[in-house]
Design an enzyme around this catalytic site. Structure first.
Site, mmCIF file in Angstrom:
data_model
loop_
_atom_site.group_PDB
_atom_site.id
_atom_site.type_symbol
_atom_site.label_atom_id
_atom_site.label_comp_id
_atom_site.label_asym_id
_atom_site.label_seq_id
_atom_site.Cartn_x
_atom_site.Cartn_y
_atom_site.Cartn_z
ATOM 1 N N SER A 1 5.442 -39.420 56.504
ATOM 2 C CA SER A 1 4.655 -38.182 56.589
ATOM 3 C C SER A 1 5.529 -36.985 56.239
ATOM 4 C CB SER A 1 4.122 -37.995 58.012
ATOM 5 O OG SER A 1 3.482 -36.737 58.134
ATOM 6 N N LYS B 1 8.042 -40.352 62.370
ATOM 7 C CA LYS B 1 7.978 -40.388 60.911
ATOM 8 C C LYS B 1 9.368 -40.176 60.303
ATOM 9 C CE LYS B 1 3.683 -41.499 60.524
ATOM 10 N NZ LYS B 1 3.282 -42.785 59.926
ATOM 11 N N TYR C 1 5.327 -37.405 67.435
ATOM 12 C CA TYR C 1 4.833 -37.974 66.164
ATOM 13 C C TYR C 1 5.826 -37.682 65.039
ATOM 14 C CZ TYR C 1 1.988 -38.672 61.981
ATOM 15 O OH TYR C 1 1.533 -39.086 60.748
ATOM 16 N N ASP D 1 -2.495 -56.380 65.864
ATOM 17 C CA ASP D 1 -1.876 -55.224 66.511
ATOM 18 C C ASP D 1 -0.419 -55.206 66.064
ATOM 19 O OD1 ASP D 1 -0.601 -53.418 68.143
ATOM 20 O OD2 ASP D 1 -1.551 -54.108 69.997
HETATM 21 N N1 LIG Z 1 -4.292 -38.279 58.123
HETATM 22 C C1 LIG Z 1 -3.180 -37.554 57.970
HETATM 23 O O1 LIG Z 1 -3.211 -36.306 57.981
HETATM 24 C C2 LIG Z 1 -1.857 -38.237 57.761
HETATM 25 C C3 LIG Z 1 -0.780 -37.485 57.230
HETATM 26 C C4 LIG Z 1 0.443 -38.100 57.046
HETATM 27 C C5 LIG Z 1 0.603 -39.432 57.389
HETATM 28 N N2 LIG Z 1 -0.452 -40.130 57.899
HETATM 29 C C6 LIG Z 1 -0.227 -41.541 58.251
HETATM 30 O O2 LIG Z 1 -1.107 -42.351 57.502
HETATM 31 C C7 LIG Z 1 -1.332 -43.576 58.190
HETATM 32 C C8 LIG Z 1 -2.821 -43.866 58.254
HETATM 33 O O3 LIG Z 1 -3.449 -42.838 59.001
HETATM 34 P P1 LIG Z 1 -4.955 -42.367 58.739
HETATM 35 O O4 LIG Z 1 -4.919 -40.894 58.704
HETATM 36 O O5 LIG Z 1 -5.573 -43.136 57.643
HETATM 37 O O6 LIG Z 1 -5.579 -42.747 60.164
HETATM 38 P P2 LIG Z 1 -6.903 -43.551 60.592
HETATM 39 O O7 LIG Z 1 -7.014 -43.323 62.064
HETATM 40 O O8 LIG Z 1 -8.042 -43.210 59.697
HETATM 41 O O9 LIG Z 1 -6.491 -45.076 60.308
HETATM 42 C C9 LIG Z 1 -5.474 -45.703 61.041
HETATM 43 C C10 LIG Z 1 -5.857 -47.156 61.224
HETATM 44 O O10 LIG Z 1 -4.759 -47.796 61.894
HETATM 45 C C11 LIG Z 1 -5.293 -48.667 62.876
HETATM 46 N N3 LIG Z 1 -4.309 -48.893 63.933
HETATM 47 C C12 LIG Z 1 -3.919 -48.037 64.911
HETATM 48 N N4 LIG Z 1 -3.044 -48.647 65.712
HETATM 49 C C13 LIG Z 1 -2.873 -49.895 65.229
HETATM 50 C C14 LIG Z 1 -2.089 -51.007 65.647
HETATM 51 N N5 LIG Z 1 -1.329 -50.955 66.747
HETATM 52 N N6 LIG Z 1 -2.133 -52.145 64.895
HETATM 53 C C15 LIG Z 1 -2.923 -52.217 63.793
HETATM 54 N N7 LIG Z 1 -3.702 -51.202 63.367
HETATM 55 C C16 LIG Z 1 -3.672 -50.068 64.095
HETATM 56 C C17 LIG Z 1 -6.543 -47.962 63.383
HETATM 57 O O11 LIG Z 1 -7.430 -48.886 64.021
HETATM 58 C C18 LIG Z 1 -7.101 -47.367 62.097
HETATM 59 O O12 LIG Z 1 -8.002 -48.256 61.461
HETATM 60 C C19 LIG Z 1 -0.659 -43.407 59.556
HETATM 61 O O13 LIG Z 1 0.619 -44.028 59.530
HETATM 62 C C20 LIG Z 1 -0.501 -41.894 59.691
HETATM 63 O O14 LIG Z 1 0.563 -41.539 60.541
HETATM 64 C C21 LIG Z 1 -1.668 -39.576 58.084
#
Ligand SMILES: NC(=O)c1ccc[n+]([C@@H]2O[C@H](COP(=O)([O-])OP(=O)(O)OC[C@H]3O[C@@H](n4cnc5c(N)ncnc54)[C@H](O)[C@@H]3O)[C@@H](O)[C@H]2O)c1
Length: 247
Positions: free
Chosen positions: A139, A156, A152, A59
């Site tokens: 992001s 970022k 959020y 975590d």
């Molecule tokens: N999907 C989008 O549209 C998008 C766009 C811009 C940025 N992001 C960023 O990309 C990153 C990954 O997001 P994603 O879209 O792949 O999401 P996702 O939900 O598919 O994956 C996120 C992972 O992080 C894990 N996680 C959450 N809280 C946690 C913690 N406290 N400790 C350890 N692991 C933890 C979750 O269990 C999950 O496996 C994030 O930082 C998100 O903000 C995503």
């Protein structure tokens, strides 16, 4: 292969972007530790990669968990070259008045404190080694914020300025620190970003000059470049992978 002999620790690697980065790094020759609060998700992802990967429960809001993840990575692979601070979460797209205090605190704990703690955990190791690379997943939300994601978006923005701060502070140690700013990406988080209103996906795509959402591989390709020797003179950048959305 572009990451032969390297070891990477990727947080939030049980799903979405982090999982794709871990797979991409392993394909390019790296050993990879897939750290996730959801060990049940990280384990099959690591197994699918094979003996170049381990799964670690972590975590990122807990300093002791991150220290243990770094220790497990070192025990398994003997060194650490690359940290990808990818773990992140969001609130559902809604009015700023509807975001309660617990939700706000959770955003900052995972998305900002988690990145900071990750950096603190690896820097002593990187200093000992004489180099290192940190890649933070920011992001476009932190560059061109849109309504409904206020807390959020703020996290970022903080990730981006933390990235630049650490890039200048750690450059004398030959530690590079960069961020990637993805646009809306096809992962399980996407429905929360778009919110419940009908037609949001199509409306959003219409604002992306290249005419689609991002795929995890788009982000992983940028993360591969930043981790590779090709980027040896690149630090402090916020690399937009957004099909032109922030222009
Ligand atoms: N999907 C989008 O549209 C998008 C766009 C811009 C940025 N992001 C960023 O990309 C990153 C990954 O997001 P994603 O879209 O792949 O999401 P996702 O939900 O598919 O994956 C996120 C992972 O992080 C894990 N996680 C959450 N809280 C946690 C913690 N406290 N400790 C350890 N692991 C933890 C979750 O269990 C999950 O496996 C994030 O930082 C998100 O903000 C995503």
């Amino acid at each position: 292969m572009r990451l032969d002999g390297k070891t990477a620790l990727v947080t939030g690697a049980g799903s979405g972007i982090g999982k794709c980065i871990a797979e991409t790094y392993a394909r390019e020759g790296a050993n990879v530790a897939l750290a996730d609060v959801d060990l049940a998700a990280a384990q099959p992802a690591a197994r699918a990669i094979g003996n170049k990967a381990i799964a670690v429960r972590c975590d990122v809001t807990q300093k002791a968990d991150i220290a243990a993840a770094v220790a497990e990575t070192l025990a398994a692979f003997g060194k650490l070259d690359i940290l990808v601070n990818n773990a992140g979460t969001t609130h559902v797209n809604k009015s700023m008045l509807e975001i309660d205090e617990a939700e706000y605190d959770r955003m900052f704990a995972v998305n900002v404190k988690g990145v900071f703690l990750g950096c603190q955990a690896v820097v002593p190791q990187f200093r000992k080694h004489g180099s290192g690379i940190i890649i933070n997943i920011g992001s476009t939300a932190g560059l061109r914020p849109r309504p409904g994601l206020s807390a959020y978006n703020a996290t970022k923005g903080a990730v981006h300025i933390l990235t630049k701060s650490l890039a200048v502070e750690l450059a004398p140690d030959r530690i590079r620190v960069c961020a990637i700013a993805p646009v809306a990406t096809e992962t399980p988080l996407l429905p929360s970003f778009l919110g419940p209103a009908q037609g949001q996906r199509e409306k959003f795509i219409a604002t992306v000059p290249l005419g689609r959402l991002a795929r995890p591989q788009d982000i992983a390709n940028a993360a591969l470049f930043l981790a590779s020797a090709d980027a040896e003179f690149v630090t402090g950048n916020i690399v937009e992978v957004d099909g032109g959305r922030t222009i």
